[in-house]
Design a protein around this motif. Structure first.
Motif, PDB file in Angstrom:
ATOM      1  N   MET A 296       0.913  -1.181  -0.097  1.00  0.00           N
ATOM      2  CA  MET A 296       0.024   0.065   0.077  1.00  0.00           C
ATOM      3  C   MET A 296       0.995   1.352  -0.039  1.00  0.00           C
ATOM      4  SD  MET A 296      -2.605  -1.087   2.769  1.00  0.00           S
ATOM      5  CE  MET A 296      -3.762  -2.591   2.646  1.00  0.00           C
ATOM      6  N   GLY A 297       2.174   0.936  -0.004  1.00  0.00           N
ATOM      7  CA  GLY A 297       3.004   2.055  -0.101  1.00  0.00           C
ATOM      8  C   GLY A 297       3.181   2.916   1.361  1.00  0.00           C
ATOM      9  N   ASP A 298       4.051   3.820   1.358  1.00  0.00           N
ATOM     10  CA  ASP A 298       4.230   4.615   2.622  1.00  0.00           C
ATOM     11  C   ASP A 298       4.053   6.176   2.571  1.00  0.00           C
ATOM     12  OD1 ASP A 298       4.534   5.324   5.101  1.00  0.00           O
ATOM     13  OD2 ASP A 298       6.573   4.637   5.433  1.00  0.00           O
ATOM     14  N   VAL A 299       2.716   6.385   2.339  1.00  0.00           N
ATOM     15  CA  VAL A 299       2.421   7.686   1.919  1.00  0.00           C
ATOM     16  C   VAL A 299       2.683   8.588   2.984  1.00  0.00           C
ATOM     17  CG1 VAL A 299       0.563   9.019   1.034  1.00  0.00           C
ATOM     18  CG2 VAL A 299       0.718   6.944   0.176  1.00  0.00           C
ATOM     19  N   VAL A 300       2.174   8.242   4.068  1.00  0.00           N
ATOM     20  CA  VAL A 300       2.548   9.439   5.263  1.00  0.00           C
ATOM     21  C   VAL A 300       4.030   9.847   5.535  1.00  0.00           C
ATOM     22  CG1 VAL A 300       2.008   9.726   7.692  1.00  0.00           C
ATOM     23  CG2 VAL A 300       0.614   7.981   6.542  1.00  0.00           C
ATOM     24  N   SER A 301       4.882   8.587   5.365  1.00  0.00           N
ATOM     25  CA  SER A 301       6.301   8.912   5.283  1.00  0.00           C
ATOM     26  C   SER A 301       6.830   9.746   4.519  1.00  0.00           C
ATOM     27  CB  SER A 301       7.133   7.727   5.423  1.00  0.00           C
ATOM     28  OG  SER A 301       7.269   6.950   6.451  1.00  0.00           O
ATOM     29  N   LEU A 302       6.243   9.771   3.136  1.00  0.00           N
ATOM     30  CA  LEU A 302       6.518  10.376   1.988  1.00  0.00           C
ATOM     31  C   LEU A 302       6.224  12.104   2.143  1.00  0.00           C
ATOM     32  CD1 LEU A 302       7.625  10.725  -0.893  1.00  0.00           C
ATOM     33  CD2 LEU A 302       5.200  10.303  -1.655  1.00  0.00           C
ATOM     34  N   VAL A 303       4.914  12.418   2.746  1.00  0.00           N
ATOM     35  CA  VAL A 303       4.254  13.468   2.881  1.00  0.00           C
ATOM     36  C   VAL A 303       5.072  14.086   4.257  1.00  0.00           C
ATOM     37  CG1 VAL A 303       2.340  14.617   3.905  1.00  0.00           C
ATOM     38  CG2 VAL A 303       2.099  13.010   2.501  1.00  0.00           C
ATOM     39  N   GLU A 304       5.611  13.440   5.151  1.00  0.00           N
ATOM     40  CA  GLU A 304       6.334  14.068   6.419  1.00  0.00           C
ATOM     41  C   GLU A 304       7.632  14.565   5.658  1.00  0.00           C
ATOM     42  OE1 GLU A 304       6.656  11.708   9.791  1.00  0.00           O
ATOM     43  OE2 GLU A 304       4.555  12.175  10.252  1.00  0.00           O
ATOM     44  N   LEU A 305       8.357  13.654   4.905  1.00  0.00           N
ATOM     45  CA  LEU A 305       9.644  13.976   4.448  1.00  0.00           C
ATOM     46  C   LEU A 305       9.579  15.156   3.468  1.00  0.00           C
ATOM     47  CD1 LEU A 305      12.276  12.514   4.583  1.00  0.00           C
ATOM     48  CD2 LEU A 305      11.814  11.513   2.162  1.00  0.00           C
ATOM     49  N   ALA A 306       8.354  15.231   2.663  1.00  0.00           N
ATOM     50  CA  ALA A 306       8.534  16.520   1.946  1.00  0.00           C
ATOM     51  C   ALA A 306       8.369  17.665   2.792  1.00  0.00           C
ATOM     52  CB  ALA A 306       7.288  16.258   0.932  1.00  0.00           C
ATOM     53  N   GLN A 307       7.527  17.469   3.717  1.00  0.00           N
ATOM     54  CA  GLN A 307       7.242  18.707   4.636  1.00  0.00           C
ATOM     55  C   GLN A 307       8.312  19.192   5.328  1.00  0.00           C
ATOM     56  OE1 GLN A 307       4.081  17.481   6.971  1.00  0.00           O
ATOM     57  NE2 GLN A 307       2.396  18.392   5.851  1.00  0.00           N
ATOM     58  N   GLU A 308       9.258  18.225   5.655  1.00  0.00           N
ATOM     59  CA  GLU A 308      10.345  18.676   6.366  1.00  0.00           C
ATOM     60  C   GLU A 308      11.341  19.446   5.440  1.00  0.00           C
ATOM     61  OE1 GLU A 308      13.303  15.482   7.911  1.00  0.00           O
ATOM     62  OE2 GLU A 308      11.367  15.240   9.127  1.00  0.00           O
ATOM     63  N   HIS A 309      11.439  19.114   4.340  1.00  0.00           N
ATOM     64  CA  HIS A 309      12.136  20.009   3.446  1.00  0.00           C
ATOM     65  C   HIS A 309      11.564  21.085   2.524  1.00  0.00           C
ATOM     66  CE1 HIS A 309      15.759  17.288   4.443  1.00  0.00           C
ATOM     67  NE2 HIS A 309      14.852  16.546   4.186  1.00  0.00           N
ATOM     68  N   TYR A 310      10.542  21.388   3.039  1.00  0.00           N
ATOM     69  CA  TYR A 310       9.801  22.218   2.230  1.00  0.00           C
ATOM     70  C   TYR A 310       9.757  23.753   2.846  1.00  0.00           C
ATOM     71  CZ  TYR A 310       5.512  24.145  -0.003  1.00  0.00           C
ATOM     72  OH  TYR A 310       4.678  24.870  -0.867  1.00  0.00           O
ATOM     73  N   ASN A 311      10.260  24.738   2.210  1.00  0.00           N
ATOM     74  CA  ASN A 311      10.260  26.062   2.943  1.00  0.00           C
ATOM     75  C   ASN A 311       9.128  26.911   2.142  1.00  0.00           C
ATOM     76  OD1 ASN A 311      10.984  28.548   3.111  1.00  0.00           O
ATOM     77  ND2 ASN A 311      13.138  28.040   3.181  1.00  0.00           N
ATOM     78  N   GLU A 312       8.086  27.107   3.048  1.00  0.00           N
ATOM     79  CA  GLU A 312       7.043  27.694   2.699  1.00  0.00           C
ATOM     80  C   GLU A 312       7.197  29.146   2.030  1.00  0.00           C
ATOM     81  OE1 GLU A 312       2.942  28.311   4.807  1.00  0.00           O
ATOM     82  OE2 GLU A 312       4.301  27.012   5.865  1.00  0.00           O
ATOM     83  N   GLU A 313       8.080  30.109   2.429  1.00  0.00           N
ATOM     84  CA  GLU A 313       8.542  31.296   2.012  1.00  0.00           C
ATOM     85  C   GLU A 313       8.908  31.224   0.349  1.00  0.00           C
ATOM     86  OE1 GLU A 313       9.213  35.446   1.878  1.00  0.00           O
ATOM     87  OE2 GLU A 313       8.098  34.186   3.642  1.00  0.00           O
ATOM     88  N   GLU A 314       9.724  30.127   0.142  1.00  0.00           N
ATOM     89  CA  GLU A 314      10.299  29.987  -1.123  1.00  0.00           C
ATOM     90  C   GLU A 314       9.273  29.543  -2.177  1.00  0.00           C
ATOM     91  OE1 GLU A 314      13.702  27.443  -1.487  1.00  0.00           O
ATOM     92  OE2 GLU A 314      14.958  28.898  -0.003  1.00  0.00           O
ATOM     93  N   ALA A 315       8.529  28.785  -1.497  1.00  0.00           N
ATOM     94  CA  ALA A 315       7.261  28.102  -2.381  1.00  0.00           C
ATOM     95  C   ALA A 315       6.339  29.341  -2.862  1.00  0.00           C
ATOM     96  CB  ALA A 315       6.487  27.180  -1.721  1.00  0.00           C
ATOM     97  N   ARG A 316       6.173  30.245  -1.583  1.00  0.00           N
ATOM     98  CA  ARG A 316       5.267  31.307  -2.258  1.00  0.00           C
ATOM     99  C   ARG A 316       5.832  32.006  -3.516  1.00  0.00           C
ATOM    100  NH1 ARG A 316       3.468  32.622   2.777  1.00  0.00           N
ATOM    101  NH2 ARG A 316       5.049  34.573   2.865  1.00  0.00           N
ATOM    102  N   LYS A 317       7.108  32.419  -3.348  1.00  0.00           N
ATOM    103  CA  LYS A 317       7.901  33.160  -4.262  1.00  0.00           C
ATOM    104  C   LYS A 317       7.756  32.632  -5.600  1.00  0.00           C
ATOM    105  CE  LYS A 317      11.587  35.369  -1.607  1.00  0.00           C
ATOM    106  NZ  LYS A 317      12.761  35.140  -1.215  1.00  0.00           N
ATOM    107  N   LEU A 318       8.144  31.340  -5.491  1.00  0.00           N
ATOM    108  CA  LEU A 318       8.089  30.440  -6.785  1.00  0.00           C
ATOM    109  C   LEU A 318       6.791  30.668  -7.454  1.00  0.00           C
ATOM    110  CD1 LEU A 318       9.830  28.881  -8.430  1.00  0.00           C
ATOM    111  CD2 LEU A 318       8.895  26.775  -6.981  1.00  0.00           C
ATOM    112  N   GLN A 319       5.565  30.438  -6.602  1.00  0.00           N
ATOM    113  CA  GLN A 319       4.217  30.435  -7.289  1.00  0.00           C
ATOM    114  C   GLN A 319       4.031  31.839  -8.105  1.00  0.00           C
ATOM    115  OE1 GLN A 319       2.472  27.853  -6.179  1.00  0.00           O
ATOM    116  NE2 GLN A 319       0.726  28.522  -7.599  1.00  0.00           N
ATOM    117  N   LYS A 320       4.440  32.788  -7.559  1.00  0.00           N
ATOM    118  CA  LYS A 320       4.503  34.139  -7.782  1.00  0.00           C
ATOM    119  C   LYS A 320       4.893  34.307  -9.387  1.00  0.00           C
ATOM    120  CE  LYS A 320       3.799  38.644  -5.471  1.00  0.00           C
ATOM    121  NZ  LYS A 320       4.542  39.408  -4.400  1.00  0.00           N
TER     122      LYS A 320
END
Lengths: 449, 317
Positions: A296-320
């Protein structure tokens, strides 16, 4: 991780496909396969037997359900059983006391010293503790040096005393040192020992008695065979450990020890080691592991891993930038680095449902992005910010500068354009839904649960 | 007994002692199986299956042994339980015997046109590679061979230091470039130095690597190629070290390492601790690579050349 067991379960359940109901006969066939799969994965003989018996009872009791196929029902029952077998709820490490004291124990070569470093790093970076590592392995050549090297790498203090040959004394002195120097957590590394070596087993019991640790961990190699149970039992009887650490889980296919140890010694598996890097440590989640075993895969781990390395500030700039169509090579490079930070690409893919099997024989190099990075860094800052400028002449120069050829530069340019297009599409919620729909229709996409 | 070959009485006692745990549990289990039975029936065979699997012999090999005993039961009509021990011993010896064994005489070494014999030691993490090298060096030195060690595990923290301590303990020279050096370059240097010193044997340590990490496995090929440049045909022996307490994954390790490089000998370590040793039977049966050395204790002398007859004898004496 565990791919092999998953494959085998899948094959075992295939036998059930085409049968409308679970009967004594078709369940027996499946269970024989399940049992063999478990034994091949080094699950203890008795545990495997008990497991198949329980699954059989539950399956036969529930054969009236008509809405699900027998295969799905069996998957569900096996999954529930696996979760129960592997320990129910997750249990955190106990660091009560000032300082909190963690004692490591285990056989030779199980990975105690490496894990000591990893745990120190984990407690320092994720829990904000001031950690002291203590080198109590006075037997194996260079074991003390090994801990010092790790401490240096991680900027964590290491206490050792090469003159002192008594581990009990070293551990006691270390605690005194920790108290007077304001350390919150002390992790005591010990020598590897065989469960049948009475003298050595007495020694670790004395260490434990002298320092009264808040957490005693038993470190076990996940590739261990049938004997894992006996070893775990012997250590448990002698030092009554609080939790188990399962190492080298980045190996392949096995992990029967994970299924067995909990049932035999009734102690939770608290951490797993998943690589040689110092941050390759995971908390053990029985449910996730069961998901993983059953494909069934390990979706929760993947999400957590992504969150850990995700920088919200940069993401917003990128979105713009994306919405203004200003996505350039600087952003592309940043994206690459972001993905790289998230770790080995294969590990990541393996966590996606249905991908574990597909990825089994594929090897993605850790340095898959090296060429791409080389090409981008060979561009001038002006070119990176204005991709439109890059003509044939410039491409030739970039190719020479990055040690690649013009075809590779062209390939990268195309990848860049594709990424840009995709990102623009994804920034619009409507398109996002469209994409999800398309993915669902992909052949062999999501497992049919 | 003739087949004891070079084994001295002392060695035999060491082995007996090392395997005592195995023997005890094996026989206490068999004894339990046979309580109240006069002949071998399906219940006895079921129990035997459990014993073999619980000893890490592996499902395939266990079924093979059971089938052979079943065949014997039907051929000889009845098989008394008192004969079971002997039959088991014969069948297991036969499985081991079918494997092409190297005919070894102690720690003598083959000659290669005046060049040293080169051994590269590989394996997953924590199986006991460096310790095995230390013990091997000690045995070769005792057999009056001139030994050089090469510290090509430049990755694991303090691995080089660990081998240096062994080289001092045994009293043999070591070639090392410290941590983080290119392993192939260390191997190259070690071979050149050994050649210049007229050494008899060079043993190269390598970093532990899990067999599913392709990049690390490919690195072994590079180290090997570099050695060939110094001494044609080197490494003459690529020794895969397996932990005796490893379960079925040991087979996968042997397979994957064989694919990556030409493994031609196995060493099984930590056989004094596991209550099993059954993994040796399974590996001998399924791998075409001979088991050459076994580690049976923590002492510097606790490494022996694997002798099948001796091994079965120790199990069933």
């Amino acid at each position: 991780m565990f791919e092999n067991l998953t494959d085998k379960f899948e094959r075992a359940f295939k036998v059930l496909k085409g049968h409308g109901q679970i009967s004594e006969i078709n369940v027996a066939e499946t269970l024989k396969e399940v049992r063999k799969a478990l034994l091949d994965a080094d699950v203890n003989f008795k545990t495997a037997k008990e497991f198949t018996n329980t699954v059989k009872e539950k399956a036969l009791g529930r054969d009236v359900l008509t809405t699900v196929s027998p295969g799905q029902l069996m998957t569900k029952i096996c999954h529930e059983e696996l979760v129960e077998l592997m320990g129910g709820n997750e249990v955190e490490i106990n660091l009560k006391g000032n300082p909190g004291i963690v004692l490591m124990s285990g056989l030779q070569g199980s990975g105690k010293t490496t894990f000591t470093g990893k745990l120190g790093n984990y407690l320092k970076t994720k829990k904000g503790k001031k950690v002291l590592l203590v080198a109590c392995d006075v037997y194996r050549p260079a074991a003390i040096d090994q801990l010092h090297v790790l401490g240096e790498q991680l900027s964590i203090d290491v206490y050792s005393n090469k003159e002192e040959k008594n581990p009990v004394k070293i551990a006691q002195d270390a605690i005194v040192h920790a108290r007077s120097n304001g350390f919150n957590v002390v992790i005591v590394d010990t020598a590897g020992r065989l469960a049948i070596d009475e003298q050595m087993m007495d020694e670790i019991a004395r260490v434990k008695e002298a320092i009264n640790p808040s957490e005693t961990l038993f470190v076990v190699d996940s590739m261990t065979g049938q004997d894992a149970v006996n070893t775990a039992k012997a250590f448990n009887e002698k030092i009554n450990f609080d939790g188990v650490v399962l190492t080298k889980l980045d190996g392949d296919t096995r992990g029967g020890a994970a299924l067995t140890i909990k049932t035999v010694v009734d102690k939770p598996i608290k951490f797993v080691g998943t690589g040689e890097k110092m941050d390759a440590l995971d908390v053990f989640y029985p449910k996730r592991m069961a998901d993983r075993i059953l494909g069934m895969g390990d979706v929760v781990s993947l999400v957590e891993l992504a969150q850990e390395h995700y920088n919200e500030e940069e993401a917003r700039k990128l979105q713009k930038k994306i919405s203004k169509d200003q996505f350039d090579f600087n952003d592309f490079l940043a994206q690459l680095q972001q993905v790289k930070k998230m770790g080995n690409v294969k590990d990541l893919m393996g966590m996606i449902p249905g991908m574990g099997k597909a990825m089994k024989d594929v090897e993605i190099k850790d340095d898959a992005f090296k060429h791409l990075e080389a090409i981008i860094t060979s561009m001038t800052p002006h070119e990176r910010a204005n991709p439109g400028l890059i003509n044939v002449q410039r491409k030739n120069r970039i190719a020479a500068g990055s040690g690649t050829n013009i075809q590779e530069v062209n390939k990268l340019m195309k990848q860049f354009e594709d990424t840009k297009k995709m990102m623009k599409m994804m920034s619009n919620p409507k398109n996002m839904m469209q994409m999800m729909k398309q993915m669902k229709n992909m052949p062999g996409g999501m497992p049919g649960m | 007994m003739a087949f004891f070959g070079w084994f001295s009485k002392e060695k035999k006692e060491d082995l007996d002692k090392g395997l005592e745990k195995t023997k005890q549990s094996f026989f206490s289990k068999i004894a339990r199986v046979l309580v109240g039975k006069s002949k071998v029936d399906s219940e006895v065979l079921d129990n035997l299956e459990e014993i073999l699997i619980s000893s890490d012999v592996g499902v395939e090999t266990t079924l093979k042994i059971i089938e052979r005993i079943e065949a014997r039961v039907s051929r000889d009509k009845v098989l008394g339980t008192d004969e079971l021990n002997n039959v088991l011993r014969e069948e297991i010896a036969a499985l081991l015997e079918e494997n092409n064994a190297l005919n070894l005489n102690g720690f003598d070494l083959p000659k290669h046109d005046g060049n040293p014999h080169v051994i590269m030691v590989v394996g997953v993490n924590g199986v006991g590679k460096t310790t095995t090298i230390g013990k091997l060096a000690h045995q070769f030195k005792k057999a009056n061979q001139k030994v050089v060690l090469g510290a090509a595990d430049t990755f694991r923290a303090a691995a080089v230091d660990q081998l240096i301590i062994w080289s001092e303990r045994v009293g043999v020279p070591i070639v090392q470039q410290g941590m983080g050096a290119d392993p192939a370059s260390v191997a190259f240097d070690a071979l050149q130095s050994a050649k210049a010193q007229n050494a008899d044997v060079v043993i190269i340590d390598t970093a532990g690597r899990l067999h599913n990490k392709i990049n690390l496995m490919n690195e072994l090929g590079k180290i090997k190629r570099v050695m060939e440049k110094v001494i044609p045909g080197a490494p003459h022996e690529i020794l895969l070290v397996l932990d005796g307490s490893t379960g079925q994954n040991a087979f996968e390790q042997a397979k994957q390492f064989s694919l990556a490089t030409d493994i031609n000998a196995l060493a099984i370590t930590k056989l004094d601790g596991t209550a099993k040793g059954g993994v040796v039977i399974g590996i001998s049966d399924q791998m075409k690579i001979p088991v050459k050395y076994i580690g049976i204790g923590e002492g510097i002398d606790d490494l022996q050349i694997f002798d099948k007859n001796q091994f079965v004898d120790s199990l069933f004496s």
